[in-house]
Design a protein around this motif. Structure first.
Motif, PDB file in Angstrom:
ATOM      1  N   ASN A  34      42.468  48.081  47.758  1.00 35.11           N
ATOM      2  CA  ASN A  34      41.742  46.898  48.639  1.00 35.11           C
ATOM      3  C   ASN A  34      42.981  46.802  49.804  1.00 35.11           C
ATOM      4  O   ASN A  34      43.777  46.116  49.599  1.00 35.11           O
ATOM      5  CB  ASN A  34      41.196  45.708  48.152  1.00 35.11           C
ATOM      6  CG  ASN A  34      40.479  44.834  48.961  1.00 35.11           C
ATOM      7  OD1 ASN A  34      41.056  44.619  49.933  1.00 35.11           O
ATOM      8  ND2 ASN A  34      39.373  44.302  48.346  1.00 35.11           N
ATOM      9  N   ASN A  59      43.368  43.115  50.659  1.00 33.24           N
ATOM     10  CA  ASN A  59      44.418  42.152  49.672  1.00 33.24           C
ATOM     11  C   ASN A  59      45.712  42.870  49.670  1.00 33.24           C
ATOM     12  O   ASN A  59      46.610  41.996  49.598  1.00 33.24           O
ATOM     13  CB  ASN A  59      43.653  42.520  48.255  1.00 33.24           C
ATOM     14  CG  ASN A  59      42.590  41.748  47.965  1.00 33.24           C
ATOM     15  OD1 ASN A  59      42.091  40.700  48.795  1.00 33.24           O
ATOM     16  ND2 ASN A  59      41.829  42.042  46.940  1.00 33.24           N
ATOM     17  N   LEU A  78      47.500  41.218  52.311  1.00 32.64           N
ATOM     18  CA  LEU A  78      47.832  39.514  52.019  1.00 32.64           C
ATOM     19  C   LEU A  78      48.960  39.577  51.263  1.00 32.64           C
ATOM     20  O   LEU A  78      49.524  38.508  51.195  1.00 32.64           O
ATOM     21  CB  LEU A  78      46.615  39.088  51.092  1.00 32.64           C
ATOM     22  CG  LEU A  78      45.190  38.792  52.281  1.00 32.64           C
ATOM     23  CD1 LEU A  78      44.195  38.214  51.285  1.00 32.64           C
ATOM     24  CD2 LEU A  78      45.797  37.832  53.359  1.00 32.64           C
TER      25      LEU A  78
END
Length: 353
Positions: free
Chosen positions: A230, A233, A236
């Motif tokens: 991902n 993600n 982040l």
């Protein structure tokens, strides 16, 4: 008192096989399936197709014939783990072969400078394709498709005809054999034939080990899985997604150029048709080895066994007397579909979790 407590302690029951399978990571589960399928396939060949498969040299010949494909498949797995793909590795191999062949026979070069040319081609491809994919957000398939057509044209520009390399230094390297003690066999005339591998096999094994360590125990290697799983993600979490994708494509191209040179050492010639379809075999080997096209899941050890499985099924089909090319293609297609179904089940398992 402590001894009595230790003696009376109840040993926790071992988890069942089904529970252990459920607790396995997707990567380890697919790796286990790949190795199991290969072992069962090879044992079946030994049991039903004669003792030829029992000879150690038979297995070593699989490695000799597929050393370059092992390297190309490992390179492919790197970009597939990040969610990308590179279909230019086959034609880039042909470009490496032709460039090195012309350099050695027509330009008076040596093996070392030929290797540098191969690496330069890989670096050039990695820089361009990595930048276009990572920083301009162009689809990897489109970028590598352009790279594939470029390599086809460039190979013909370098030289349009096939020829065998006659450079003495290269021929000495090509004919070099590394003998494996204790694995030889005696032929029907009573002559002992030692078992051997080509230099390319050693290079391929070093690539497999190096990439296995890289993906498993380095921060950048773990970032490959995070980005493929991902990308949002991963961003982040502080992972530089663009740099990770760029690194994956750069490593893929450089490693593929090494695979191209290993292929060159095996065939000893330059030809525009060299390694035709190698990119498809590399993708198939990666999928059979447990690398998912969606990214985030894969294992270099699995890719290694994926190549072995692909080659073994081809040998089995040939041993059964189905020498026509379409039987091999049909069998490989069936095997590929089987592993895609397995991957689909694993993905469903992840969703259920």
């Amino acid at each position: 008192m402590a001894k009595n407590a230790k003696a009376t302690a109840v040993t926790a029951p071992k988890p069942s096989l089904a529970k252990r399978v459920r607790n396995m990571s997707d990567t380890n589960l697919l790796l286990t399936i790949t190795i199991t399928v290969f072992v069962l396939m090879y044992l079946s060949a030994i049991l039903f197709l004669g003792s030829g498969f029992l000879k150690p040299q038979m297995f070593l010949n699989i490695l000799n014939e597929n050393a370059a494909l092992i390297i190309l498949s490992c390179a492919m797995s790197l970009v597939m783990i990040t969610g990308g793909i590179d279909i230019s590795v086959g034609t880039m191999t042909a470009l490496v072969c032709m460039s090195c062949a012309v350099h050695l026979d027509y330009k008076g070069g040596n093996v070392f400078t030929a290797l540098l040319i191969a690496l330069a081609i890989g670096v050039g491809y990695g820089l361009v394709q990595g930048y276009l994919v990572a920083y301009l957000n162009i689809q990897p398939f489109i970028v590598s498709l352009a790279g594939m057509f470029f390599a086809k044209g460039a190979t013909t520009i370098v030289n349009a005809t096939q020829f065998n390399v006659e450079n003495a230094q290269f021929q000495a390297l090509k004919s070099k054999r590394i003998y494996v003690p204790g694995l030889g066999s005696t032929n029907k005339h009573g002559i002992y034939i030692p078992a051997y591998v080509e230099i390319g096999v050693i290079v391929a094994l070093l690539v497999v080990i190096g990439l296995f360590v890289f993906l498993r125990w380095t921060k950048m290697g773990r970032s490959f899985y995070a980005v493929g799983g991902n990308a949002a993600n991963a961003s982040l979490l502080g992972i530089n997604v663009k740099l990770t994708k760029f690194t994956a494509h750069m490593m893929c191209s450089v490693i593929a150029s090494i695979g191209g040179f290993v292929y060159f050492m095996h065939v000893g010639s330059g030809s525009p048709s060299h390694a035709a379809g190698a990119e498809m075999n590399a993708i198939a080997s990666s999928i059979i080895g447990g690398t998912m096209l969606s990214g985030g899941v894969g294992n270099i050890a699995g890719t290694f066994f994926g190549v072995l499985s692909l080659s073994t099924i081809k040998n089995i089909v040939s041993a059964l007397g189905f020498d026509e090319a379409w039987w091999t293609n049909i069998t490989v297609a069936a095997m590929l579909c089987l592993f895609l179904v397995i991957q689909s089940i694993v993905l469903k398992r992840k969703t259920n979790k």
